[in-house]
Design a protein around this motif. Sequence first.
Motif, short mmCIF file in Angstrom:
data_model
loop_
_atom_site.label_atom_id
_atom_site.label_comp_id
_atom_site.label_asym_id
_atom_site.label_seq_id
_atom_site.Cartn_x
_atom_site.Cartn_y
_atom_site.Cartn_z
N GLY A 264 7.38 -4.41 -1.00
CA GLY A 264 6.38 -3.43 -1.40
C GLY A 264 5.40 -3.21 -0.26
O GLY A 264 5.03 -4.15 0.43
N VAL A 265 4.98 -1.99 -0.08
CA VAL A 265 4.05 -1.63 1.00
C VAL A 265 2.75 -1.18 0.36
O VAL A 265 2.74 -0.30 -0.52
CB VAL A 265 4.64 -0.53 1.90
N PHE A 266 1.65 -1.77 0.81
CA PHE A 266 0.33 -1.44 0.30
C PHE A 266 -0.60 -1.11 1.46
O PHE A 266 -0.37 -1.53 2.60
CB PHE A 266 -0.27 -2.62 -0.48
N GLU A 267 -1.66 -0.38 1.13
CA GLU A 267 -2.70 -0.08 2.11
C GLU A 267 -4.02 -0.63 1.59
O GLU A 267 -4.42 -0.36 0.45
CB GLU A 267 -2.81 1.42 2.34
N MET A 268 -4.70 -1.42 2.41
CA MET A 268 -5.98 -2.00 2.02
C MET A 268 -7.08 -0.97 2.23
O MET A 268 -7.30 -0.50 3.35
CB MET A 268 -6.26 -3.25 2.86
N THR A 269 -7.75 -0.61 1.14
CA THR A 269 -8.84 0.36 1.19
C THR A 269 -10.07 -0.24 0.52
O THR A 269 -10.04 -1.35 -0.01
CB THR A 269 -8.44 1.67 0.47
N SER A 270 -11.15 0.52 0.52
CA SER A 270 -12.38 0.05 -0.15
C SER A 270 -12.21 -0.01 -1.65
O SER A 270 -12.98 -0.68 -2.34
CB SER A 270 -13.54 0.99 0.20
N ARG A 271 -11.20 0.65 -2.19
CA ARG A 271 -10.92 0.63 -3.63
C ARG A 271 -9.87 -0.39 -4.00
O ARG A 271 -9.42 -0.44 -5.14
CB ARG A 271 -10.46 2.02 -4.08
N GLY A 272 -9.46 -1.21 -3.03
CA GLY A 272 -8.46 -2.24 -3.30
C GLY A 272 -7.14 -1.93 -2.62
O GLY A 272 -7.07 -1.16 -1.65
N MET A 273 -6.08 -2.52 -3.14
CA MET A 273 -4.75 -2.33 -2.59
C MET A 273 -4.11 -1.10 -3.24
O MET A 273 -3.92 -1.06 -4.45
CB MET A 273 -3.88 -3.57 -2.85
N GLU A 274 -3.78 -0.11 -2.41
CA GLU A 274 -3.15 1.10 -2.90
C GLU A 274 -1.70 1.16 -2.45
O GLU A 274 -1.37 0.79 -1.32
CB GLU A 274 -3.90 2.34 -2.39
N GLU A 275 -0.84 1.61 -3.35
CA GLU A 275 0.59 1.69 -3.05
C GLU A 275 0.87 2.77 -2.02
O GLU A 275 0.26 3.84 -2.05
CB GLU A 275 1.38 1.98 -4.32
N VAL A 276 1.80 2.47 -1.12
CA VAL A 276 2.26 3.44 -0.14
C VAL A 276 3.63 3.92 -0.60
O VAL A 276 4.62 3.20 -0.52
CB VAL A 276 2.33 2.83 1.28
N GLU A 277 3.68 5.13 -1.12
CA GLU A 277 4.92 5.64 -1.69
C GLU A 277 5.91 6.07 -0.62
O GLU A 277 7.12 6.08 -0.86
CB GLU A 277 4.61 6.80 -2.63
N ASP A 278 5.42 6.46 0.55
CA ASP A 278 6.30 6.91 1.63
C ASP A 278 6.01 6.08 2.88
O ASP A 278 5.30 6.53 3.78
CB ASP A 278 6.09 8.40 1.92
N PRO A 279 6.51 4.85 2.95
CA PRO A 279 6.18 4.00 4.10
C PRO A 279 6.75 4.51 5.41
O PRO A 279 6.21 4.20 6.47
CB PRO A 279 6.79 2.65 3.72
N SER A 280 7.84 5.28 5.37
CA SER A 280 8.43 5.79 6.61
C SER A 280 7.44 6.68 7.36
O SER A 280 7.20 6.51 8.55
CB SER A 280 9.71 6.56 6.31
N ALA A 281 6.83 7.62 6.64
CA ALA A 281 5.85 8.49 7.27
C ALA A 281 4.60 7.72 7.66
O ALA A 281 3.90 8.09 8.60
CB ALA A 281 5.49 9.63 6.32
#
Length: 462
Positions: A264-281
Motif C-alpha cells: 500500500g502506498v500512502f502520503e503523509m500530510t497534515s491531515r494524516g496518512m492519505e491513500e495514493v491511488e495512482d502510485p505510478s504517476a
Amino acid sequence: MAAKTVYVCSNCGHEEPKWLGRCPDCGAWSTFVEEVRGERKAAGFAARARGGGSRASAGKTLRLDEVGGEAEGRMGTGIGELDRILGGGLVPGSLVLVGGEPGVGKSTLLLQVMGHLGDRCLMVSGEESPRQVAMSARRLGVAGSGFGVLAETDVDVIGATILRERPEVVVVDSIQTLYSPELAGAPGGVGQVRECAARLMRLAKAEGIAVVLVGHVTKEGAIAGPRVLEHMVDTVLQFEGDRFQAFRILRALKNRFGSTNEVGVFEMTSRGMEEVEDPSAFFLSRREAEVPPGVATVCLLEGTRPMLVEIESLVAPSPLAVPRRVARGVDGGRINMLCAVLSRRAGLALGSQDVYVNVTGGVRVEEPAADLGAALAIASALRDRPLERGTACFGEVGLTGDVRFVPGTERRLRELIKLGFDRIIMPEGSSGGPTDDGAESRRGVNVVEVRTLEEAVAVALL
C-alpha cells in the motif's frame, strides 16, 4: 526460590549461561542480553503421570467440518490500501504486528483506523499519555469517534481491562513498553516481549478480539525483540519510507489470511496518512524536456498492482584501483552482477568506471523485473546517450546475458500505455497470444521484444 542469570539472544532466543559475542545458533553478533530468572523445580510429564500429580484435564478435539469458517467476516478499517494488504480487513481473533522506523506514521495510521471503528476499539498507550493521544486525535479529526484510551504498561491490568470492556479491536502502542510482573527483566527485554505477546495472543484467540501490536525496529530495520515474536503473530506489516519524502509504503511480510505480495502506498500530510491511488504517476518525475542520460523507467508489479519507478545511474571514471559500485534503493550485489554482465555480454567497458545507481523517491526495489531498467540506465550513463522519450522497460537479466520472462506482462503493459508510454522494451515471448482487447489497446504503441541484454542496449540507445 533462587535466582539465576542467563543470557538470551535477542535475534533467535538462544540461551547461554554466560555472555558470548556471537550467537552459536543464528550467528548474529552482539545480540546477547542478560535476564534474571527464578529457578523452579518441575517434574517431567512422565513423573507427574506416575505420581498422579497432574491436575490438567485432557483437551477437547474438534473435527474440521465442525469448526465454523469466516462466519463473523472481516472488519473493514476504513482505509482501502490497508484492507487490501490485510486481505479484506481485520480478522477477529488475529494478532497483527506493525513495524517501522520512528516517525514513519505507524501511530498516525492506527489512529485513523480507530477513528473509523469508533467505540468498538480500545487503544493501549504505553508511550503517550491520554492527553497526548487526544491532541493527535484532534489533529487528525477523529477525537469525537468514541474509542477508548488506556495508558498502562502492566500486561495483567491490560488483560483485565480488555475482558471488562470487551472491544472488538485493541491497538497496543507499543509491545516493547509492556511488562509482566511475574518476570524480573526490564520492559523491552527478550523475555518480557515474548511473555507479553504470548499473553495477548492467548487473549485474542480465546475472546475473538483483533489485537494490533506496534513494534519498534532496530538500526538494521528489523523489528526489535526476539525473532519468535514474528512467528507468534498472524500478520507482520512493515512501514517503509524515507523521512525526507512524503510517501510511505506499507508491505506485508507475513499474512496468514491473505497475500504477502500486496503493498500500500500512502502520503503523509497534515491531515494524516492519505491513500495514493495512482502510485505510478506519483513516483515518476514530470520532465517537460527530453529525458537526460542515465534515466530509465521500469514497471514493477507489487502483488496485483503495477507501479512505475525511475532508475537513475551515473557512470564516471574512477581514480581508484577498485572502482566503486554504489546502489541506493536496490541491492548492491545485483548492481555488481549487472555491471559484470554488461561488461562481459554487452561489450561495455565498466572495469575502470565508478557506477552509481539510485531509485528515485526513496523506493526500495526488490523485483527482478527491474534488472533491465537498471542495466539500460547504466549503459545510457556510460555512453552519455539518453533513452528515447516515452520509453519504458521491464525484464530479468541472467548471467548469460539473456533477458528473461517476468509474470504480469499484460498488467504492466496496460499501466504503461495508460500513462502515455509509446515504446516498451520487454523480454521476447512475453506477449504470447494476446487477446483481441490487448491488441486493440496496443495500437500506436511500439512494443519491442528482446532476447539478450546486448540487443536491448542496441534497441534502447539508437
